[in-house]
Enzyme design. Sequence first.
Site, PDB file in Angstrom:
ATOM      1  N   ASP A  64       0.825  -1.202   0.000  1.00 53.76           N
ATOM      2  CA  ASP A  64       0.000   0.000   0.000  1.00 53.76           C
ATOM      3  C   ASP A  64       0.865   1.261   0.000  1.00 53.76           C
ATOM      4  O   ASP A  64       2.082   1.202   0.166  1.00 53.76           O
ATOM      5  CB  ASP A  64      -0.882  -0.010   1.255  1.00 53.76           C
ATOM      6  CG  ASP A  64      -2.310   0.425   0.960  1.00 53.76           C
ATOM      7  OD1 ASP A  64      -2.546   1.002  -0.104  1.00 53.76           O
ATOM      8  OD2 ASP A  64      -3.189   0.181   1.814  1.00 53.76           O
ATOM      9  N   TYR A 128       6.513 -10.180   6.541  1.00 56.10           N
ATOM     10  CA  TYR A 128       6.427  -8.741   6.764  1.00 56.10           C
ATOM     11  C   TYR A 128       7.034  -8.393   8.115  1.00 56.10           C
ATOM     12  O   TYR A 128       6.885  -9.132   9.097  1.00 56.10           O
ATOM     13  CB  TYR A 128       4.969  -8.270   6.733  1.00 56.10           C
ATOM     14  CG  TYR A 128       4.408  -8.110   5.344  1.00 56.10           C
ATOM     15  CD1 TYR A 128       4.526  -6.905   4.663  1.00 56.10           C
ATOM     16  CD2 TYR A 128       3.761  -9.169   4.710  1.00 56.10           C
ATOM     17  CE1 TYR A 128       4.004  -6.749   3.385  1.00 56.10           C
ATOM     18  CE2 TYR A 128       3.245  -9.028   3.428  1.00 56.10           C
ATOM     19  CZ  TYR A 128       3.367  -7.814   2.776  1.00 56.10           C
ATOM     20  OH  TYR A 128       2.864  -7.667   1.506  1.00 56.10           O
TER      21      TYR A 128
END
Length: 318
Positions: A64, A128
């Site tokens: 994002d 992540y």
Amino acid sequence: MGLAAGSVMARYLVYFQYLGTDFNGVAAVRGCQRAVGVQNYLEEAAKRLNSVVPVKFTISSRTDAGVHALCNAAHLDVQRRSGQPPFSPEVLAEALNAHLKHPAIRILQAFRVPSDFHARHAATSRTYLYRLVTGCHRPDQLSVFERNRCWALRAGCLDVDAMREAAQHLLGTHDFSAFQSAGSPATSSVRTLRRASVSPDPGSPFVLAQENRLQFWNLEFESQSFLYRQVRRMTSVLVAVGLGTLMPAQVKVILESRDPLGRHQARVAPAHGLFLKSVLYRSLGGNPASVQREGKETSGWPKNLQLETSKPKTGDLE
């Protein structure tokens, strides 16, 4: 489109990294002059390869706006003119780096892969990293080199043991609807979270010795794929546990509720603290010592790759 007579289409896997601060995410933004994605710059640089067919990057993991990547991956096809051999992976990587017009993007390495290889579907593991810092009472107390690289919390400490206990409720295969933001194209919200860890960071090299009140923390999550903003929502909930707003057992209740609009799980951690750390692929036999394998990272990079034999999940969306 068929190949021109005598020309050769070569598919490559490229690893690349970027600081996401200046970008509207990794995916290309079409038809907008103000917003731009990392992919726009990659494909602009690829024009200089003079491929017969325009080069398009198929991104492994879509991040994002504001999210960073220590290592993302993509595949691309390059068709050179008749009589010209395919670029070597080394030349391809050097050429892309030479023509990239944004200093916050870098090609790490490139590899030749089979023509049916797919960077998104073939990934067996994605990890992540989310960075936190505690003890930051005002924005100006954080080093300028760390701004937009971590989530600065005013609290002086976190109950890390409680966060680790809460994280255990997220491990395994579950319906993660409660941690999914609207706008996800995923057809299923079931995912398998293999690892969720909370650990102290030894310390930022950009923080001065007299600023020892600051404590950095790393949260890491590993899965084959994630739902849209799943990591940032899980991080927000774990931070709430660390601050004492939630009890560890309540995380299980939130997970089982499958309600993405609940009071606590609807909160999303800031994008700038999130980094895509790694994308791993299964080896295609032959040379296991030089392959990043699922569950085991080695010092080498993958030289031979294959598609997953299991049904691929919808691509990563963080």
